[in-house]
Design a protein around this motif. Sequence first.
Motif, mmCIF file in Angstrom:
data_model
loop_
_atom_site.group_PDB
_atom_site.id
_atom_site.type_symbol
_atom_site.label_atom_id
_atom_site.label_comp_id
_atom_site.label_asym_id
_atom_site.label_seq_id
_atom_site.Cartn_x
_atom_site.Cartn_y
_atom_site.Cartn_z
ATOM 1 N N GLU A 194 44.526 40.632 45.045
ATOM 2 C CA GLU A 194 45.356 39.457 44.807
ATOM 3 C C GLU A 194 45.641 39.364 43.273
ATOM 4 O OE1 GLU A 194 45.169 34.624 44.592
ATOM 5 O OE2 GLU A 194 43.763 35.866 45.934
ATOM 6 N N LYS A 195 44.591 39.511 42.387
ATOM 7 C CA LYS A 195 44.907 39.524 41.022
ATOM 8 C C LYS A 195 45.933 40.831 40.665
ATOM 9 C CE LYS A 195 42.856 39.036 36.635
ATOM 10 N NZ LYS A 195 43.849 37.911 36.263
ATOM 11 N N SER A 196 45.781 41.992 41.326
ATOM 12 C CA SER A 196 46.611 43.032 40.969
ATOM 13 C C SER A 196 48.002 42.632 41.049
ATOM 14 C CB SER A 196 46.162 44.340 41.724
ATOM 15 O OG SER A 196 46.927 45.308 41.669
ATOM 16 N N PHE A 197 48.388 42.032 42.275
ATOM 17 C CA PHE A 197 49.451 41.563 42.747
ATOM 18 C C PHE A 197 50.108 40.724 41.856
ATOM 19 C CE2 PHE A 197 52.375 38.823 45.315
ATOM 20 C CZ PHE A 197 53.364 39.810 45.799
ATOM 21 N N ASP A 244 50.707 41.554 38.330
ATOM 22 C CA ASP A 244 51.468 43.044 38.426
ATOM 23 C C ASP A 244 50.745 44.117 37.624
ATOM 24 O OD1 ASP A 244 53.449 44.730 39.195
ATOM 25 O OD2 ASP A 244 54.762 44.425 37.226
ATOM 26 N N ILE A 245 49.350 44.273 37.980
ATOM 27 C CA ILE A 245 48.536 45.163 37.156
ATOM 28 C C ILE A 245 47.885 46.283 38.192
ATOM 29 C CG2 ILE A 245 48.107 43.791 35.226
ATOM 30 C CD1 ILE A 245 45.345 43.173 36.542
ATOM 31 N N ALA A 246 47.607 47.348 37.771
ATOM 32 C CA ALA A 246 47.040 48.372 38.791
ATOM 33 C C ALA A 246 45.819 47.830 39.370
ATOM 34 C CB ALA A 246 46.788 49.719 37.965
ATOM 35 N N LEU A 247 45.457 48.213 40.441
ATOM 36 C CA LEU A 247 44.150 48.183 41.084
ATOM 37 C C LEU A 247 43.415 49.166 40.897
ATOM 38 C CD1 LEU A 247 42.222 46.387 42.978
ATOM 39 C CD2 LEU A 247 43.100 47.765 44.822
ATOM 40 N N ASP A 248 42.387 49.084 40.009
ATOM 41 C CA ASP A 248 41.530 50.246 39.631
ATOM 42 C C ASP A 248 40.181 49.805 39.443
ATOM 43 O OD1 ASP A 248 41.458 48.850 37.189
ATOM 44 O OD2 ASP A 248 42.655 50.034 35.863
ATOM 45 N N THR A 249 39.171 50.847 39.036
ATOM 46 C CA THR A 249 37.836 50.682 39.192
ATOM 47 C C THR A 249 37.604 49.542 38.107
ATOM 48 O OG1 THR A 249 37.566 52.914 39.348
ATOM 49 C CG2 THR A 249 35.566 51.603 38.291
ATOM 50 N N LYS A 250 38.116 49.513 36.855
ATOM 51 C CA LYS A 250 37.888 48.357 35.934
ATOM 52 C C LYS A 250 38.135 46.840 36.391
ATOM 53 C CE LYS A 250 38.361 50.677 31.531
ATOM 54 N NZ LYS A 250 38.734 50.674 29.909
ATOM 55 N N LEU A 251 39.173 46.770 37.081
ATOM 56 C CA LEU A 251 39.612 45.641 37.790
ATOM 57 C C LEU A 251 38.633 45.084 38.652
ATOM 58 C CD1 LEU A 251 41.491 43.099 38.187
ATOM 59 C CD2 LEU A 251 42.930 44.351 39.438
ATOM 60 N N LEU A 252 38.372 46.000 39.691
ATOM 61 C CA LEU A 252 37.215 45.842 40.679
ATOM 62 C C LEU A 252 35.712 45.556 40.010
ATOM 63 C CD1 LEU A 252 37.905 48.665 42.923
ATOM 64 C CD2 LEU A 252 37.998 46.319 43.661
ATOM 65 N N GLU A 253 35.485 46.275 38.846
ATOM 66 C CA GLU A 253 34.396 45.834 38.417
ATOM 67 C C GLU A 253 34.322 44.558 37.528
ATOM 68 O OE1 GLU A 253 31.676 48.264 34.567
ATOM 69 O OE2 GLU A 253 33.640 48.874 35.006
ATOM 70 N N ARG A 254 35.442 44.234 36.986
ATOM 71 C CA ARG A 254 35.385 42.958 36.394
ATOM 72 C C ARG A 254 35.399 41.869 37.357
ATOM 73 N NH1 ARG A 254 40.441 43.137 33.603
ATOM 74 N NH2 ARG A 254 41.493 41.633 35.102
ATOM 75 N N ILE A 255 36.016 41.813 38.450
ATOM 76 C CA ILE A 255 35.638 40.997 39.687
ATOM 77 C C ILE A 255 34.422 41.000 40.144
ATOM 78 C CG2 ILE A 255 36.641 40.280 41.918
ATOM 79 C CD1 ILE A 255 38.843 39.836 39.765
ATOM 80 N N ALA A 256 33.868 42.176 40.298
ATOM 81 C CA ALA A 256 32.355 42.024 40.730
ATOM 82 C C ALA A 256 31.396 41.416 39.898
ATOM 83 C CB ALA A 256 31.907 43.409 41.057
#
Length: 76
Positions: free
Chosen positions: A27-30, A33-45
């Motif tokens: 959802e955040k990626s969409f 308008d940013i890439a869904l990457d390891t850093k984003l998943l890590e930050r959310i986790a």
Amino acid sequence: IDTDKLAVISDGFIGAEIESVVKDALEKSFVDDIALDTKLLERIAEELMPLSISQKKKIDDYNKKIEELNIKSASI
């Protein structure tokens, strides 16, 4: 996406918590308008406290009671 890193970050998470992290990151990626990457998943986790931590005492109490009553798993 570095799945090995995500496995370490999500240690102690249950399936629903991992699903929540992925959905929130998607959802955040969409929206942003940013890439869904390891850093984003890590930050959310890192924003999520898994039940294994937030409910540790309760889980430990249940496990102790199960052991005291000598309850066996039906799947064994």
